[in-house]
Design a protein around this motif. Structure first.
Motif, PDB file in Angstrom:
ATOM      1  N   PRO A  20     -11.419  39.625 -21.438  1.00 12.20           N
ATOM      2  CA  PRO A  20     -12.717  40.066 -21.376  1.00 12.20           C
ATOM      3  C   PRO A  20     -13.257  39.551 -22.664  1.00 12.20           C
ATOM      4  CG  PRO A  20     -11.591  41.695 -20.672  1.00 12.20           C
ATOM      5  CD  PRO A  20     -10.672  41.106 -21.367  1.00 12.20           C
ATOM      6  N   PHE A  21     -14.504  38.783 -22.971  1.00 12.45           N
ATOM      7  CA  PHE A  21     -15.394  38.912 -23.869  1.00 12.45           C
ATOM      8  C   PHE A  21     -16.500  39.816 -23.801  1.00 12.45           C
ATOM      9  CE2 PHE A  21     -13.897  33.949 -24.412  1.00 12.45           C
ATOM     10  CZ  PHE A  21     -13.018  34.196 -25.213  1.00 12.45           C
ATOM     11  N   GLU A  22     -17.105  39.935 -25.176  1.00  6.67           N
ATOM     12  CA  GLU A  22     -18.042  41.018 -24.966  1.00  6.67           C
ATOM     13  C   GLU A  22     -19.333  40.658 -24.496  1.00  6.67           C
ATOM     14  OE1 GLU A  22     -18.723  44.019 -26.370  1.00  6.67           O
ATOM     15  OE2 GLU A  22     -16.614  44.371 -26.840  1.00  6.67           O
ATOM     16  N   ALA A  23     -19.745  41.559 -23.538  1.00  7.02           N
ATOM     17  CA  ALA A  23     -21.242  41.369 -23.112  1.00  7.02           C
ATOM     18  C   ALA A  23     -22.229  41.457 -24.223  1.00  7.02           C
ATOM     19  CB  ALA A  23     -21.651  42.294 -21.908  1.00  7.02           C
ATOM     20  N   THR A  25     -22.331  40.296 -26.688  1.00  4.59           N
ATOM     21  CA  THR A  25     -22.414  39.004 -27.722  1.00  4.59           C
ATOM     22  C   THR A  25     -23.000  37.803 -26.706  1.00  4.59           C
ATOM     23  OG1 THR A  25     -20.386  38.092 -27.561  1.00  4.59           O
ATOM     24  CG2 THR A  25     -20.644  39.679 -29.407  1.00  4.59           C
ATOM     25  N   GLY A  26     -23.334  38.381 -25.563  1.00  5.26           N
ATOM     26  CA  GLY A  26     -23.356  37.434 -24.545  1.00  5.26           C
ATOM     27  C   GLY A  26     -22.126  36.498 -24.165  1.00  5.26           C
ATOM     28  N   PHE A  27     -21.142  37.312 -24.310  1.00  7.46           N
ATOM     29  CA  PHE A  27     -19.867  36.567 -23.994  1.00  7.46           C
ATOM     30  C   PHE A  27     -19.416  35.291 -24.739  1.00  7.46           C
ATOM     31  CE2 PHE A  27     -21.748  38.505 -19.913  1.00  7.46           C
ATOM     32  CZ  PHE A  27     -20.686  39.405 -19.769  1.00  7.46           C
ATOM     33  N   ARG A  28     -19.838  35.395 -26.170  1.00  6.03           N
ATOM     34  CA  ARG A  28     -19.405  34.300 -26.911  1.00  6.03           C
ATOM     35  C   ARG A  28     -18.008  34.474 -27.237  1.00  6.03           C
ATOM     36  NH1 ARG A  28     -23.590  31.338 -27.594  1.00  6.03           N
ATOM     37  NH2 ARG A  28     -22.226  29.933 -27.978  1.00  6.03           N
ATOM     38  N   PRO A  29     -17.201  33.263 -27.441  1.00  8.29           N
ATOM     39  CA  PRO A  29     -15.920  33.538 -27.562  1.00  8.29           C
ATOM     40  C   PRO A  29     -15.442  34.142 -28.801  1.00  8.29           C
ATOM     41  CG  PRO A  29     -16.563  31.140 -27.760  1.00  8.29           C
ATOM     42  CD  PRO A  29     -17.542  31.933 -27.237  1.00  8.29           C
ATOM     43  N   ASP A  30     -14.282  34.811 -28.471  1.00  8.90           N
ATOM     44  CA  ASP A  30     -14.025  35.798 -29.634  1.00  8.90           C
ATOM     45  C   ASP A  30     -12.188  35.444 -29.914  1.00  8.90           C
ATOM     46  OD1 ASP A  30     -12.469  37.853 -31.006  1.00  8.90           O
ATOM     47  OD2 ASP A  30     -14.018  39.238 -29.923  1.00  8.90           O
ATOM     48  N   VAL A  31     -12.266  34.448 -31.103  1.00  5.13           N
ATOM     49  CA  VAL A  31     -10.878  34.002 -31.297  1.00  5.13           C
ATOM     50  C   VAL A  31      -9.772  35.078 -31.675  1.00  5.13           C
ATOM     51  CG1 VAL A  31      -9.580  32.274 -33.007  1.00  5.13           C
ATOM     52  CG2 VAL A  31     -11.860  31.782 -32.177  1.00  5.13           C
ATOM     53  N   ARG A  32     -10.483  36.059 -32.411  1.00  5.09           N
ATOM     54  CA  ARG A  32      -9.123  37.071 -32.698  1.00  5.09           C
ATOM     55  C   ARG A  32      -8.547  37.854 -31.280  1.00  5.09           C
ATOM     56  NH1 ARG A  32     -11.581  41.546 -36.535  1.00  5.09           N
ATOM     57  NH2 ARG A  32     -13.089  41.298 -35.012  1.00  5.09           N
ATOM     58  N   ARG A  33      -9.354  37.937 -30.497  1.00  4.95           N
ATOM     59  CA  ARG A  33      -8.941  38.635 -29.174  1.00  4.95           C
ATOM     60  C   ARG A  33      -7.986  37.631 -28.373  1.00  4.95           C
ATOM     61  NH1 ARG A  33     -13.127  42.167 -25.357  1.00  4.95           N
ATOM     62  NH2 ARG A  33     -13.726  43.270 -27.111  1.00  4.95           N
ATOM     63  N   LEU A  34      -8.527  36.140 -28.622  1.00  2.25           N
ATOM     64  CA  LEU A  34      -7.648  35.221 -27.745  1.00  2.25           C
ATOM     65  C   LEU A  34      -6.245  35.264 -28.493  1.00  2.25           C
ATOM     66  CD1 LEU A  34      -9.879  32.006 -27.565  1.00  2.25           C
ATOM     67  CD2 LEU A  34      -8.624  33.453 -25.974  1.00  2.25           C
ATOM     68  N   ARG A  35      -6.035  35.143 -29.778  1.00 10.06           N
ATOM     69  CA  ARG A  35      -5.004  35.185 -30.672  1.00 10.06           C
ATOM     70  C   ARG A  35      -4.075  36.394 -30.173  1.00 10.06           C
ATOM     71  NH1 ARG A  35      -6.456  34.384 -35.635  1.00 10.06           N
ATOM     72  NH2 ARG A  35      -6.005  32.294 -35.839  1.00 10.06           N
ATOM     73  N   CYS A  39     -20.370  27.251 -19.726  1.00  8.90           N
ATOM     74  CA  CYS A  39     -19.778  28.122 -19.009  1.00  8.90           C
ATOM     75  C   CYS A  39     -20.442  28.451 -17.906  1.00  8.90           C
ATOM     76  CB  CYS A  39     -19.408  29.606 -20.061  1.00  8.90           C
ATOM     77  SG  CYS A  39     -18.265  30.602 -19.070  1.00  8.90           S
ATOM     78  N   ASN A  40     -19.801  28.471 -16.816  1.00  7.33           N
ATOM     79  CA  ASN A  40     -19.901  29.040 -15.410  1.00  7.33           C
ATOM     80  C   ASN A  40     -19.426  30.340 -15.341  1.00  7.33           C
ATOM     81  OD1 ASN A  40     -20.387  29.739 -12.644  1.00  7.33           O
ATOM     82  ND2 ASN A  40     -19.258  27.887 -12.113  1.00  7.33           N
ATOM     83  N   PRO A  41     -19.797  31.710 -15.400  1.00  6.00           N
ATOM     84  CA  PRO A  41     -21.146  31.807 -14.970  1.00  6.00           C
ATOM     85  C   PRO A  41     -22.090  32.193 -16.280  1.00  6.00           C
ATOM     86  CG  PRO A  41     -19.863  33.783 -14.941  1.00  6.00           C
ATOM     87  CD  PRO A  41     -19.041  32.820 -15.342  1.00  6.00           C
ATOM     88  N   THR A  42     -21.675  32.261 -17.717  1.00  2.00           N
ATOM     89  CA  THR A  42     -22.420  33.010 -18.628  1.00  2.00           C
ATOM     90  C   THR A  42     -23.632  31.804 -19.095  1.00  2.00           C
ATOM     91  OG1 THR A  42     -20.911  32.178 -20.419  1.00  2.00           O
ATOM     92  CG2 THR A  42     -20.461  34.284 -19.311  1.00  2.00           C
ATOM     93  N   GLY A  43     -23.225  30.897 -18.952  1.00  5.07           N
ATOM     94  CA  GLY A  43     -24.209  29.789 -19.286  1.00  5.07           C
ATOM     95  C   GLY A  43     -24.234  29.573 -20.907  1.00  5.07           C
ATOM     96  N   ILE A  44     -23.340  29.907 -21.731  1.00  5.90           N
ATOM     97  CA  ILE A  44     -23.156  29.874 -22.994  1.00  5.90           C
ATOM     98  C   ILE A  44     -22.633  28.452 -23.024  1.00  5.90           C
ATOM     99  CG2 ILE A  44     -22.933  32.264 -23.738  1.00  5.90           C
ATOM    100  CD1 ILE A  44     -19.944  31.450 -24.387  1.00  5.90           C
ATOM    101  N   VAL A  45     -22.952  27.861 -24.354  1.00  4.97           N
ATOM    102  CA  VAL A  45     -22.331  26.554 -24.813  1.00  4.97           C
ATOM    103  C   VAL A  45     -21.812  26.803 -26.021  1.00  4.97           C
ATOM    104  CG1 VAL A  45     -22.650  24.031 -25.469  1.00  4.97           C
ATOM    105  CG2 VAL A  45     -24.209  25.248 -23.408  1.00  4.97           C
TER     106      VAL A  45
END
Ligand code: GLU
Length: 397
Positions: free
Chosen positions: A143-146, A148-158, A174-180
């Protein structure tokens, strides 16, 4: 009970398709339902694309083609990837399939061994976990953080990468968040991926639907990462061609060849007529995309205004794709017309049953506190849909 595979017994149905179909059936039964469910452009497929298909039928272009796609389509896809995305492929690095979903399925079947893990950032598009399971993989939801609008979080990814991780699925817009993803976000992810032997499946199907002058960045175009990226795209969203079922992908030759083997045993080539139409889409005038994007941006702004008026403040507007994904947790535990709204599914059910507006609950996307509203609907439907939605929300207390 009839014998069915455990894998399929445990397979959930696609909620986007299920709810779209439910709304359609109600409409067919004469109920005036506004469907804000699917990410499906409501525009007709542009005339020059339809004409290419008609010409294909008249010329009897109605037989099998090469499994990977016709030579002219493969060339058109190569040129598209090169000019739009700075991705450079040879013909044996491209596979045309029956929709981007099919491309993702073929790619995952090609890569995964039973038990291999696939990282899927959440919120995610509804079908990723199911496709991973069908391909015998294990979805690892991250899960990314709501906030931050679900922006990608590289530390979590790693941190999510383990010894069994083989694939990371990315989806921008992104579907469904609409972020680019911004260029720097893509660069940060690419730098992290380069330190691993992961394969990225980059789903870029909403590439053309980016707003306010934003620019889509393909992760595969970044230096030193090309051998680790499979880029998936298709014509459904960009050219209003959802029903034609054409997706395609470009990536490392071994993966594409293996994915082609899967396709060759299961479906063979994508529809020959739709392939001709796709050549016309990719090679022909691109004006219809701009016209659609302009309309989508107007619709997005309309929905944002209506939602903001309710919230008494700005709601976060989608940067791309076709969806709002507002938080609705404050409705949980409340009652409406005697029914307890326990979660987003209850809320969607209530809105459909009592207010005749169909949305997709966030559970389907791994974000149970949210609900997805597609603005790929006519302005008239959006006006009616927003009236109903806001009335429905007001009633909950
Ligand atoms: N991808 C679109 C959506 O999310 C179309 C339906 C589907 O295949 O899920 O609404």
């Amino acid at each position: 009970m009839r014998h069915l595979s455990t894998k399929v017994r445990n397979l959930e149905e696609s909620q986007t398709l299920l709810l779209t179909q439910r709304a359609r059936l109600l409409q067919d039964a004469g109920v005036d339902v506004v469907s804000l469910t699917a990410g499906e452009p409501d525009f007709p497929t542009p005339a020059h694309i339809k004409e290419a298909a008609l010409r294909a039928i008249e010329a009897d272009f109605t037989h099998y083609t090469a499994n990977q796609g016709t030579a002219e389509l493969i060339e058109a896809v190569i040129d598209k990837f090169s000019s739009d995305n700075d991705l450079h492929f040879s013909p044996d690095q491209v596979l045309v399939s029956s929709g981007a979903k099919h491309s993702i399925f073929n790619a995952l079947c090609a890569i995964l061994n039973p038990g291999d893990e696939v990282i899927i950032p959440a919120p995610y598009w509804v079908s990723y976990p199911a496709i991973v399971r069908l391909a015998d993989g294990v979805p690892v939801i991250l899960p990314f953080e709501a906030a931050t609008g679900f922006r990608p979080d590289v530390r979590r990814l790693r941190r999510a990468i383990g010894p069994k991780t083989r694939v990371l699925i990315l989806n921008t817009p992104c579907n469904p968040t609409g972020i680019v993803f911004t260029r720097s976000e893509v660069e940060e992810i690419a730098a992290m991926v380069k330190e691993t032997n992961l394969t990225v499946i980059s789903d870029e199907i909403y590439e053309k639907m980016v707003f306010d002058g934003r620019k889509h960045v393909s992760i595969g175009s970044l230096k030193g990462i090309r051998d680790q990226v499979v880029t998936v795209n298709g014509v459904s969203k960009a050219y209003a061609m959802t029903g034609w079922r054409i997706g395609y992908m470009g990536g490392p030759e071994e993966i594409i060849r293996a994915a082609g083997k899967v396709q060759g045993q299961v479906t063979n080539n994508a529809n020959s007529i739709a392939q001709k139409a796709t050549v016309a889409a990719l090679r022909g005038p691109q004006g219809p995309i701009d016209a659609m994007r302009t309309q989508f941006q107007l619709r997005r702004d309309y929905v944002a205004r209506r939602l903001s008026a309710r919230e008494g403040g700005e709601v976060r507007s989608p940067e791309g794709a076709m969806f709002f994904f507002p938080g609705v947790e404050r409705c949980f535990g409340m009652r409406a017309r005697g029914n307890l709204i326990r979660n987003a599914s209850d809320l969607a059910e209530h809105l459909l049953e009592h207010h005749h507006v169909a949305l997709v609950p966030g559970e389907a996307f791994g974000a149970p506190g949210h609900i997805r509203l597609s603005f790929a609907a006519s302005m008239g439907d959006l006006e009616k849909g927003m009236d109903r939605l806001l009335r429905g929300l007001q009633e909950i207390q």
